[in-house]
Write a protein that holds these residues in place. Structure first.
Motif, PDB file in Angstrom:
ATOM      1  N   GLN A  44      36.391  35.747  32.366  1.00 14.64           N
ATOM      2  CA  GLN A  44      37.516  36.214  33.546  1.00 14.64           C
ATOM      3  C   GLN A  44      38.662  36.962  32.825  1.00 14.64           C
ATOM      4  OE1 GLN A  44      38.596  32.866  35.729  1.00 14.64           O
ATOM      5  NE2 GLN A  44      36.074  32.243  35.936  1.00 14.64           N
ATOM      6  N   LEU A  45      39.364  36.358  31.728  1.00 13.92           N
ATOM      7  CA  LEU A  45      40.456  36.872  31.104  1.00 13.92           C
ATOM      8  C   LEU A  45      40.115  38.136  30.439  1.00 13.92           C
ATOM      9  CD1 LEU A  45      43.245  36.308  30.275  1.00 13.92           C
ATOM     10  CD2 LEU A  45      42.211  35.262  27.993  1.00 13.92           C
ATOM     11  N   PHE A  46      38.809  38.307  29.875  1.00 18.75           N
ATOM     12  CA  PHE A  46      38.502  39.456  29.059  1.00 18.75           C
ATOM     13  C   PHE A  46      38.029  40.516  30.016  1.00 18.75           C
ATOM     14  CE2 PHE A  46      36.813  37.643  24.815  1.00 18.75           C
ATOM     15  CZ  PHE A  46      38.120  37.239  24.533  1.00 18.75           C
ATOM     16  N   PHE A  47      37.579  40.347  31.173  1.00 23.17           N
ATOM     17  CA  PHE A  47      37.466  41.142  32.120  1.00 23.17           C
ATOM     18  C   PHE A  47      38.802  41.832  32.683  1.00 23.17           C
ATOM     19  CE2 PHE A  47      36.480  42.441  36.639  1.00 23.17           C
ATOM     20  CZ  PHE A  47      35.591  43.331  36.448  1.00 23.17           C
ATOM     21  N   ILE A  48      39.612  40.931  33.128  1.00 26.31           N
ATOM     22  CA  ILE A  48      40.693  41.470  33.460  1.00 26.31           C
ATOM     23  C   ILE A  48      41.888  42.328  32.394  1.00 26.31           C
ATOM     24  CG2 ILE A  48      43.096  40.765  34.212  1.00 26.31           C
ATOM     25  CD1 ILE A  48      41.703  38.641  35.644  1.00 26.31           C
ATOM     26  N   PHE A  49      41.658  41.585  31.323  1.00 27.50           N
ATOM     27  CA  PHE A  49      42.365  42.515  30.171  1.00 27.50           C
ATOM     28  C   PHE A  49      41.755  43.871  29.553  1.00 27.50           C
ATOM     29  CE2 PHE A  49      44.106  43.247  25.871  1.00 27.50           C
ATOM     30  CZ  PHE A  49      45.586  43.468  26.179  1.00 27.50           C
ATOM     31  N   PHE A  50      40.374  43.693  29.359  1.00 26.44           N
ATOM     32  CA  PHE A  50      39.682  44.633  28.781  1.00 26.44           C
ATOM     33  C   PHE A  50      38.944  45.670  29.767  1.00 26.44           C
ATOM     34  CE2 PHE A  50      39.779  41.503  25.304  1.00 26.44           C
ATOM     35  CZ  PHE A  50      40.567  42.232  24.436  1.00 26.44           C
ATOM     36  N   GLY A  51      38.326  45.089  31.035  1.00 22.88           N
ATOM     37  CA  GLY A  51      37.649  45.692  31.811  1.00 22.88           C
ATOM     38  C   GLY A  51      38.195  46.520  32.589  1.00 22.88           C
ATOM     39  N   GLU A  88      32.541  30.836  44.505  1.00 25.69           N
ATOM     40  CA  GLU A  88      31.609  30.557  43.366  1.00 25.69           C
ATOM     41  C   GLU A  88      31.515  31.432  42.179  1.00 25.69           C
ATOM     42  OE1 GLU A  88      29.365  28.234  44.001  1.00 25.69           O
ATOM     43  OE2 GLU A  88      30.675  27.762  45.634  1.00 25.69           O
ATOM     44  N   LEU A  89      32.057  32.824  42.302  1.00 27.10           N
ATOM     45  CA  LEU A  89      31.996  33.638  41.217  1.00 27.10           C
ATOM     46  C   LEU A  89      32.801  33.075  40.018  1.00 27.10           C
ATOM     47  CD1 LEU A  89      31.279  35.993  39.696  1.00 27.10           C
ATOM     48  CD2 LEU A  89      33.121  37.338  40.612  1.00 27.10           C
ATOM     49  N   ILE A  90      34.204  32.584  40.356  1.00 31.83           N
ATOM     50  CA  ILE A  90      35.163  31.889  39.556  1.00 31.83           C
ATOM     51  C   ILE A  90      34.644  30.793  38.973  1.00 31.83           C
ATOM     52  CG2 ILE A  90      37.518  31.295  39.284  1.00 31.83           C
ATOM     53  CD1 ILE A  90      37.158  34.328  39.409  1.00 31.83           C
ATOM     54  N   ARG A  91      34.456  29.615  39.730  1.00 35.03           N
ATOM     55  CA  ARG A  91      34.006  28.182  39.611  1.00 35.03           C
ATOM     56  C   ARG A  91      32.737  28.505  38.605  1.00 35.03           C
ATOM     57  NH1 ARG A  91      33.098  24.649  43.936  1.00 35.03           N
ATOM     58  NH2 ARG A  91      33.912  23.277  42.492  1.00 35.03           N
ATOM     59  N   ASN A  92      31.780  29.315  38.640  1.00 36.27           N
ATOM     60  CA  ASN A  92      30.718  29.359  37.851  1.00 36.27           C
ATOM     61  C   ASN A  92      30.641  30.423  36.677  1.00 36.27           C
ATOM     62  OD1 ASN A  92      28.844  27.477  39.212  1.00 36.27           O
ATOM     63  ND2 ASN A  92      29.519  28.401  41.044  1.00 36.27           N
ATOM     64  N   THR A  93      31.668  30.851  36.039  1.00 35.66           N
ATOM     65  CA  THR A  93      31.909  31.606  34.945  1.00 35.66           C
ATOM     66  C   THR A  93      33.071  31.233  34.099  1.00 35.66           C
ATOM     67  OG1 THR A  93      33.371  33.118  36.258  1.00 35.66           O
ATOM     68  CG2 THR A  93      31.012  33.789  36.077  1.00 35.66           C
ATOM     69  N   PRO A  94      33.090  31.279  32.791  1.00 37.68           N
ATOM     70  CA  PRO A  94      33.838  30.957  31.933  1.00 37.68           C
ATOM     71  C   PRO A  94      35.388  31.568  32.082  1.00 37.68           C
ATOM     72  CG  PRO A  94      31.976  31.353  30.739  1.00 37.68           C
ATOM     73  CD  PRO A  94      31.957  31.975  32.137  1.00 37.68           C
ATOM     74  N   PHE A  95      36.362  30.855  31.997  1.00 36.97           N
ATOM     75  CA  PHE A  95      37.683  31.498  32.078  1.00 36.97           C
ATOM     76  C   PHE A  95      37.893  32.585  31.220  1.00 36.97           C
ATOM     77  CE2 PHE A  95      42.224  31.165  30.886  1.00 36.97           C
ATOM     78  CZ  PHE A  95      42.867  31.927  32.057  1.00 36.97           C
ATOM     79  N   MET A  96      37.376  32.376  29.921  1.00 30.94           N
ATOM     80  CA  MET A  96      37.607  33.501  28.903  1.00 30.94           C
ATOM     81  C   MET A  96      37.067  34.861  29.162  1.00 30.94           C
ATOM     82  SD  MET A  96      36.871  33.384  24.742  1.00 30.94           S
ATOM     83  CE  MET A  96      37.972  32.135  24.500  1.00 30.94           C
ATOM     84  N   ASN A 147      48.651  35.840  33.203  1.00 30.73           N
ATOM     85  CA  ASN A 147      49.126  35.471  34.419  1.00 30.73           C
ATOM     86  C   ASN A 147      48.049  35.717  35.759  1.00 30.73           C
ATOM     87  OD1 ASN A 147      51.754  33.973  34.285  1.00 30.73           O
ATOM     88  ND2 ASN A 147      52.800  36.155  33.924  1.00 30.73           N
ATOM     89  N   LEU A 148      47.621  36.817  35.638  1.00 30.08           N
ATOM     90  CA  LEU A 148      46.670  37.300  36.845  1.00 30.08           C
ATOM     91  C   LEU A 148      45.271  36.360  36.813  1.00 30.08           C
ATOM     92  CD1 LEU A 148      45.722  38.746  39.165  1.00 30.08           C
ATOM     93  CD2 LEU A 148      44.864  40.644  37.671  1.00 30.08           C
ATOM     94  N   ALA A 149      44.567  36.337  35.680  1.00 32.20           N
ATOM     95  CA  ALA A 149      43.543  35.222  35.162  1.00 32.20           C
ATOM     96  C   ALA A 149      43.941  33.810  35.569  1.00 32.20           C
ATOM     97  CB  ALA A 149      43.175  35.464  33.953  1.00 32.20           C
ATOM     98  N   MET A 150      44.964  33.394  35.362  1.00 38.82           N
ATOM     99  CA  MET A 150      45.136  31.876  35.632  1.00 38.82           C
ATOM    100  C   MET A 150      45.316  31.795  37.192  1.00 38.82           C
ATOM    101  SD  MET A 150      47.673  30.611  32.437  1.00 38.82           S
ATOM    102  CE  MET A 150      47.816  29.189  33.234  1.00 38.82           C
ATOM    103  N   ILE A 151      46.109  33.020  37.791  1.00 38.95           N
ATOM    104  CA  ILE A 151      46.265  32.777  39.360  1.00 38.95           C
ATOM    105  C   ILE A 151      44.874  32.652  39.866  1.00 38.95           C
ATOM    106  CG2 ILE A 151      47.037  33.984  41.453  1.00 38.95           C
ATOM    107  CD1 ILE A 151      49.439  34.790  39.683  1.00 38.95           C
ATOM    108  N   ILE A 152      43.860  33.607  39.502  1.00 41.55           N
ATOM    109  CA  ILE A 152      42.708  33.862  40.118  1.00 41.55           C
ATOM    110  C   ILE A 152      41.742  32.597  39.844  1.00 41.55           C
ATOM    111  CG2 ILE A 152      40.453  35.163  39.873  1.00 41.55           C
ATOM    112  CD1 ILE A 152      42.111  37.683  39.498  1.00 41.55           C
ATOM    113  N   ASN A 153      41.899  32.134  38.763  1.00 42.55           N
ATOM    114  CA  ASN A 153      41.374  30.803  38.607  1.00 42.55           C
ATOM    115  C   ASN A 153      41.614  29.568  39.132  1.00 42.55           C
ATOM    116  OD1 ASN A 153      40.795  28.200  36.499  1.00 42.55           O
ATOM    117  ND2 ASN A 153      39.211  29.805  36.127  1.00 42.55           N
ATOM    118  N   LEU A 154      42.742  29.449  39.087  1.00 41.26           N
ATOM    119  CA  LEU A 154      43.307  28.309  39.809  1.00 41.26           C
ATOM    120  C   LEU A 154      43.072  28.349  41.537  1.00 41.26           C
ATOM    121  CD1 LEU A 154      44.747  25.411  39.805  1.00 41.26           C
ATOM    122  CD2 LEU A 154      46.868  26.690  39.605  1.00 41.26           C
TER     123      LEU A 154
END
Length: 223
Positions: free
Chosen positions: A72-79, A62-70, A94-101
């Motif tokens: 998620q990407l920023f959280f992984i890279f900057f957070g 639910e978290l991933i499907r209801n938040t923007p991919f960008m 790579n990690l962002a795309m794996i988690i999203n898909l």
């Protein structure tokens, strides 16, 4: 005033374009294989797995499907560096795309599992198979066969969404287009070229996935 197209810079920036295409292909390949594998695991947990694991997996989906991919990407890279997890641009992408898909494919695969006739579960039990063996040997392949077209479309969508990884300086096709237009000031041509690359790649990827489906699941209907 007539606009004069100029693509003479293509040969000078050929290596940049090829590198961008290679990175996009790599992101798609890694994201598809690992993301679908994660989706299969999560779908098993949500349908047949341990009860205690279902709530956290459902929350992840639910978290991933209801938040923007960008985001998620920023959280992984900057957070994540804030808690000591350092990732390169490509690793973060790579990690962002794996988690999203993984989240999206989980729901697609779960739909295939839930559409499986109960008789197949009973057949597995009659053969004295354990629940995980029943899932792997009896349920999974027919379930994937049912949802292969939808799963293929989701992989293409995630590939197209990878264009935003240029925001963290991952050197994909969009990064190459941004770099070229900043040097040549030919923004129209640069983004026209990147559009053509994504279009051709999406068509080729869809055809590849259709052929893969026919090979793995002979009865899959072409889409």
């Amino acid at each position: 005033m007539h606009y004069i197209f100029d693509f003479s810079w293509i040969w000078d920036y050929g290596p940049v374009i090829l590198k961008g295409l290679f990175v996009t292909v790599e992101l798609t390949l890694v994201g598809a294989v690992a993301g679908v594998s994660l989706g299969i695991l999560c779908a098993w947990i949500r349908t047949l797995g341990p009860e205690m694991l279902r709530p956290p997996v459902a929350a992840y989906v639910e978290l991933i499907r209801n938040t923007p991919f960008m985001i998620q990407l920023f959280f992984i890279f900057f957070g994540l560096p804030s808690v000591g997890v350092q990732l390169s641009e490509l690793q973060a992408a790579n990690l962002a795309m794996i988690i999203n898909l993984g989240a999206y494919s989980c729901e697609i695969i779960r739909a295939g599992i839930e559409a499986t006739p109960k008789g197949q579960f009973e057949a597995g039990a009659a053969l004295a198979l354990r629940p995980l063996q029943t899932f792997r040997l009896v349920i999974l392949v027919p379930a994937l066969q049912r949802i292969w077209p939808a799963l293929s479309s989701q992989i293409v969508i995630v590939m197209l969404g990878s264009a935003v990884v240029s925001q963290i300086a991952a050197e994909d096709v969009t990064f190459a287009a941004n770099f070229i237009q900043s040097r040549t000031f030919r923004a129209f041509e640069a983004y026209m070229l990147s559009t053509a690359i994504y279009l051709l790649f999406a068509i080729a990827l869809r055809q590849l996935l259709n052929q893969l489906g026919r090979w793995i699941f002979p009865k899959v209907a072409a889409r």
